[in-house]
Scaffold this motif. Sequence first.
Motif, mmCIF file in Angstrom:
data_model
loop_
_atom_site.group_PDB
_atom_site.id
_atom_site.type_symbol
_atom_site.label_atom_id
_atom_site.label_comp_id
_atom_site.label_asym_id
_atom_site.label_seq_id
_atom_site.Cartn_x
_atom_site.Cartn_y
_atom_site.Cartn_z
ATOM 1 N N THR A 184 62.678 66.615 54.317
ATOM 2 C CA THR A 184 63.833 66.356 55.408
ATOM 3 C C THR A 184 63.026 65.722 57.231
ATOM 4 O O THR A 184 62.540 66.635 57.470
ATOM 5 C CB THR A 184 64.509 67.886 55.980
ATOM 6 N N LYS A 185 63.736 65.037 57.778
ATOM 7 C CA LYS A 185 63.010 64.701 58.207
ATOM 8 C C LYS A 185 63.273 65.683 59.888
ATOM 9 O O LYS A 185 64.854 65.716 59.937
ATOM 10 C CB LYS A 185 63.268 62.917 58.798
ATOM 11 N N GLU A 186 62.917 65.652 60.478
ATOM 12 C CA GLU A 186 62.830 67.004 61.679
ATOM 13 C C GLU A 186 64.109 65.599 62.881
ATOM 14 O O GLU A 186 63.585 64.742 63.364
ATOM 15 C CB GLU A 186 61.444 67.084 61.912
ATOM 16 N N GLU A 187 64.374 66.337 62.974
ATOM 17 C CA GLU A 187 65.336 65.887 63.989
ATOM 18 C C GLU A 187 65.721 66.533 65.087
ATOM 19 O O GLU A 187 66.027 67.231 64.923
ATOM 20 C CB GLU A 187 67.287 66.008 64.255
ATOM 21 N N LYS A 188 64.717 66.090 66.714
ATOM 22 C CA LYS A 188 64.666 66.603 68.044
ATOM 23 C C LYS A 188 65.639 67.121 67.865
ATOM 24 O O LYS A 188 66.770 66.750 68.425
ATOM 25 C CB LYS A 188 64.416 65.673 68.796
ATOM 26 N N GLY A 189 65.764 68.693 68.854
ATOM 27 C CA GLY A 189 66.992 69.088 69.326
ATOM 28 C C GLY A 189 67.756 69.864 68.067
ATOM 29 O O GLY A 189 68.973 70.263 68.734
ATOM 30 N N THR A 190 67.532 70.065 67.076
ATOM 31 C CA THR A 190 68.961 70.429 65.903
ATOM 32 C C THR A 190 67.105 71.819 65.698
ATOM 33 O O THR A 190 66.277 71.683 65.066
ATOM 34 C CB THR A 190 69.483 69.408 65.145
ATOM 35 N N ILE A 191 68.284 72.221 64.275
ATOM 36 C CA ILE A 191 67.152 73.275 63.576
ATOM 37 C C ILE A 191 67.540 72.520 62.004
ATOM 38 O O ILE A 191 69.225 73.021 61.500
ATOM 39 C CB ILE A 191 67.710 74.941 63.885
ATOM 40 N N GLY A 192 67.246 71.434 61.308
ATOM 41 C CA GLY A 192 67.763 71.730 59.537
ATOM 42 C C GLY A 192 67.324 72.539 58.648
ATOM 43 O O GLY A 192 66.856 73.420 58.649
ATOM 44 N N VAL A 193 67.619 71.615 57.598
ATOM 45 C CA VAL A 193 67.455 72.776 56.339
ATOM 46 C C VAL A 193 67.293 72.157 55.460
ATOM 47 O O VAL A 193 66.652 70.394 55.422
ATOM 48 C CB VAL A 193 68.948 73.387 56.125
#
Lengths: 206, 379
Positions: B112-121
């Motif tokens: 998963t690519k990290e998206e700035k400003g979010t917490i992803g899974v």
Amino acid sequence: METDKVLLTIAVVAVAVSVIGLVFTYNTISGFKLWLTGLATDTATANVTITSSEAINFTTDNINWGSGTVNGGETNATLDTASGTVTGGTWTAVSQGFILENIGNVNVTLDLATDKDASTFIGGTSPLYQFNVTNNEAGSCPSANQSITFGAYYDVNTTSPGTRVCDNFQFTDASDTLRIDIKVVIPADAIPEAKGSIMTATATAV
Amino acid sequence: MRVSRFWRATICFLFVLFAVLHTPLIESYVGVAPAYYSIDFQPGLVKVFSFDFNTNQESELEVYLEGDLKEYAELSTTHLKGGGRVNVLLKLPQNIEKPGLHKLFIGAKQLTKEEKGTIGVSANVRAVIKVYVPYPGKYAELDFSAKSANAGEPIEFRLKIFSRGKESINTLSRIEIYDFEDKKVGELNLGETLVEAGSFKEIVKKWNTEGYSPGKYTAVAVVRYGSDDSQTATAKREFRIGELYIDIVNYTKVLEREKINKFEIVVESFWNGVIDNVFANVTIPEYNIQFITPSSTLEPFEKKTLKGYFDTTPIDKEQFKAKIEVHYKGKVTKKEALLKFKRKIDYKIVVGAIILALSVLTSIILIIILYRREHEKKR
């Protein structure tokens, strides 16, 4: 008298032949039973093997509080999806945590890890980055199988596979969903920039 | 009979609606089939195990090996896009010293690519190849379960005896039952069972709970599989004899003045069944305040929090009494609570005290300075 004996003999032989013929006839008819009536007397078995499958799905897979700042005069701001609040800051409140469903057909163990801890994700003085887990559907992780206290907050774990949260995450349809809430405390001296992190849920067949 | 266009459209719509409602919402998932293989150890075994991984079409998966026997396995691929088959070539050695269960994990993790400003899974599943290495001689392992029930209903025990040694075992089994004070209250004799090496036998037995009080119990399965005293396997399981009762475990004790407060009541079910329509009725008689929490459902032996809200504006006392009543299936659990307000810090008083202290200190310093000047003048 002689005639009587002959007649008696013939009668006995006739009866004997009739009985033998009856036996033959019965057996022959049995063989034609199927042909005549379609009655199935044989047995057959049907076998089916259901393959085990393991799968997890995040139906809610993103938490985004947007942009914001710590209020003037406050030392930090707290953002919490469980209570759906933001205190001490101007971010937009988020009231939905991650929803994780076991969509396989076996129970699994569940571990949670993140790529960053509070210092590397948020920075500043005394930041906090925590998660808490609850049953989104009752019984999804029975209390006897909970490896942490459900509803309590724990610091995130960056060491793979992470913190064991459930030893027996159920797959039955009415009890197969967990909720993972996130709480972050952002200090006033955290460097202003867009920050991101990934939480990994690891499921292993029991 | 011709079906009108309207009805054809309606039927199509209903089919689509049915399909949509019954399709799980797939946002970010990873799955694998089969979830596991189980084999008995064979010296020098060479075998290929296939696993089919599936995920969102656009997802990429990193495939990896982990756990015991990792050094004896090879993957056909370490990367998948949108799912696919992975073959695991397992070449077992001639001998594995440590007996028992060895687990080799075959995992696939979403990249998963990290998206700035979010917490992803990221979802990560691990399938398992379970390899049972036999113990020398005779050895037994147990899989034991005890199903809770309500008072008067039988408790079902299931005991699986696995013969994990190289020799078959002739077992003599029993189940001992202890109450919450660890006092032995019952015993079930399961008799003799022959279990061939590498196989298992299952024994199911029911225990009559009539005459036994509701509460927590412990069942201990004891299986003797050899002539030596040490050749005994045990397994312990807790179970409960339920009763139709909900306890009030905890509640909010400290409130804030002059605002609408959330009032939480933690309740616990002692019943081995679902209890619908559980709600709390809270009254503060002195101030004629009353509120009811929304109805809730409690699963067997579940602990849950009921929430209600009320305004504390009319309350002027520091401490006051409340009555909590939890209603369920025609019954009520009652509790009297003593509630109080959070101490509020009056900042005006604090600031005033600080100013006063500073004034006194300044006065003392001035007096000392003036006295010293007077003294020097006189000299």
